[in-house]
Design a protein around this motif. Structure first.
Motif, mmCIF file in Angstrom:
data_model
loop_
_atom_site.group_PDB
_atom_site.id
_atom_site.type_symbol
_atom_site.label_atom_id
_atom_site.label_comp_id
_atom_site.label_asym_id
_atom_site.label_seq_id
_atom_site.Cartn_x
_atom_site.Cartn_y
_atom_site.Cartn_z
ATOM 1 N N ASN A 367 40.451 30.046 36.675
ATOM 2 C CA ASN A 367 39.438 30.706 35.798
ATOM 3 C C ASN A 367 39.173 32.103 36.473
ATOM 4 N N THR A 368 39.121 31.999 37.756
ATOM 5 C CA THR A 368 38.549 33.343 38.584
ATOM 6 C C THR A 368 39.574 34.230 38.533
ATOM 7 N N THR A 369 40.820 33.820 38.628
ATOM 8 C CA THR A 369 42.148 34.880 38.795
ATOM 9 C C THR A 369 42.036 35.455 37.218
ATOM 10 N N CYS A 370 41.870 34.930 36.276
ATOM 11 C CA CYS A 370 41.737 35.301 35.043
ATOM 12 C C CYS A 370 40.666 36.388 34.602
ATOM 13 N N GLU A 371 39.451 35.926 35.160
ATOM 14 C CA GLU A 371 38.400 36.638 34.956
ATOM 15 C C GLU A 371 38.385 38.098 35.941
ATOM 16 N N GLU A 377 41.231 45.074 34.314
ATOM 17 C CA GLU A 377 41.709 45.811 33.092
ATOM 18 C C GLU A 377 40.592 46.537 32.193
ATOM 19 N N GLU A 378 39.200 45.861 32.217
ATOM 20 C CA GLU A 378 38.124 46.671 31.604
ATOM 21 C C GLU A 378 37.811 47.834 32.340
ATOM 22 N N GLU A 379 37.850 47.780 33.559
ATOM 23 C CA GLU A 379 37.353 48.864 34.348
ATOM 24 C C GLU A 379 38.246 49.876 34.458
ATOM 25 N N GLN A 384 48.277 44.148 31.779
ATOM 26 C CA GLN A 384 49.174 43.155 32.436
ATOM 27 C C GLN A 384 48.808 43.024 33.856
ATOM 28 N N VAL A 385 47.615 42.767 34.083
ATOM 29 C CA VAL A 385 47.175 42.498 35.424
ATOM 30 C C VAL A 385 47.439 41.242 35.926
#
Length: 395
Positions: A367-371, A377-379, A384-385
């Motif tokens: 979960n943490t890696t995905c978050e 990506e948002e910032e 594809q991060v």
């Protein structure tokens, strides 16, 4: 975190235990070990209470006013190359470089250009100036040849004895020598000689601030220290130095308090994340070291604009410690193989047969890696991060 390396080490440890006991190892009755880690001294309730008044607009305006004063009064009016190098050195030690990046670059570009075009003007008989020039430009990424120290060496390739009593020059030379690259033998010789000279100097006879700088450097050279952790000490030292502009000291104090306020806010956010996970309740065998992980992130970048970086890295380092303890302390060989397979496949379903705490550990990692990938990506507007972060996890 190299999962396979941990697995190999665990296999070796189990094999040695088997040889010593001359008994088979029953994976179904794996005895859980303990490293007897000391309890975490940083409670969430305390971290949540951290607060500072130095994050308001009034302090920002005051800081900006002081920054402009330093630009106008010091960079513009300081024309002597030695004074300019000393100014850059002080600003760096006071943790203020992010406020004067343009001015520092322009100053050093000019100094480097003059030196390159007119090598005869270099003060070859002034050890302090030459060492300061080498150190400052080297720290800022300029290419500087160590051959400029040739004039200070004797025919045998060692420092001339006439320079060994120049404590101020020896100190700067010692710091400069720590920037040596492979193959720069002259700097290796300089480092050894300057270190001996500083150790043999009579500290009691030196001016107080110079004595402190010598002791500080011999304990651990500046390039090996975490810059932000030394800023307060430099402020205290330069405040007693009548040669340092009081406006610069005032700015350094205010900036220190403002950066600390920002770091406290970041730490509160990281602590909230860690507390909400509730992982310590399920992984009582593992280290609970959030604050120490956060300090690692601060050491890499303390600048206020890098909040996301610090929080991301804090989370990653914290999970590295947890997973390290899963491999080194908790898991059996068979469990670790399954856990490694789950990471390789990046599949929560692969953890079904694992103990509950290992399931939770993988779920938090997942979960943490995905978050973090989503936030990056948002910032930054990147794509594809997640695949790249997964590669980091696997290696």
């Amino acid at each position: 975190m190299d999962f396979r390396t941990h697995l190999q080490a665990d296999e070796q440890q189990i094999f040695e235990c088997q040889m010593q006991s001359q008994a088979s190892y029953d994976l179904t009755q794996h005895e859980r070990r303990s490293a007897n880690y000391k309890p975490n001294i940083w409670k969430h309730s305390f971290l949540k209470s951290l607060d500072s008044k130095y994050h308001g607009d009034d302090y920002k305006r005051q800081s900006q006013k002081l920054i402009e004063d330093v630009k106008n009064m010091m960079f513009v009016k300081t024309e002597n190359s030695i004074a300019q190098l000393e100014l850059v050195d002080i600003i760096t030690k006071l943790g203020l470089t992010n406020h004067f990046e343009k001015e520092i670059k322009e100053t050093l570009d000019t100094i480097a250009s003059v030196e390159n075009n007119n090598p005869c003007i270099r003060v070859t008989d002034d050890l302090y100036t030459t060492a300061l020039y080498f150190k400052i430009l080297g720290q800022q990424g300029y290419k500087v040849s160590p051959d400029l120290f040739g004039g200070f060496m004797d025919e045998e390739g060692t420092l001339k004895k006439s320079h060994l009593s120049d404590v101020k020059g020896m100190l700067e030379l010692f710091e400069a020598s720590n920037l040596a690259l492979e193959g720069e033998d002259i700097l290796d010789e300089i480092k050894a000689s300057s270190m001996v000279a500083l150790r043999d100097s009579n500290i009691c006879d030196l001016e107080n601030n110079l004595a402190k700088h010598v002791v500080h450097a011999l304990e651990l050279s500046s390039h090996r220290r975490v810059r932000w952790f030394n800023v307060k000490g430099h402020i205290d030292a330069y405040e007693k130095d009548n040669h340092v502009n009081t406006i610069l000291i005032e700015l350094a104090k205010l900036n220190f308090n403002m950066v600390q306020a920002k770091l406290q806010k970041d730490l509160r956010e990281a602590s909230k994340w860690w507390n909400n996970l509730g992982l310590t309740q399920h992984l009582n065998f593992a280290r609970d070291r959030l604050v120490e992980c956060f300090m690692c992130a601060v050491g890499l970048n303390f600048q206020p604009d890098y909040t996301s970086f610090r929080i991301w890295l804090t989370k990653v380092v914290n999970l590295v410690l947890i997973i390290d303890d899963v491999y080194d302390i908790y898991g059996s060989l068979e469990e670790l193989k399954r856990f490694t397979n789950a990471v390789d496949r990046w599949d929560v379903g692969e953890t079904e047969e694992l103990p509950e705490c290992m399931k939770i550990c993988f779920q938090v990692l997942y979960n943490t890696t995905c978050e973090i990938a989503h936030e990056i990506e948002e910032e930054n507007g990147w794509n594809q991060v997640l695949p790249q972060l997964r590669k980091v996890v696997l290696t």
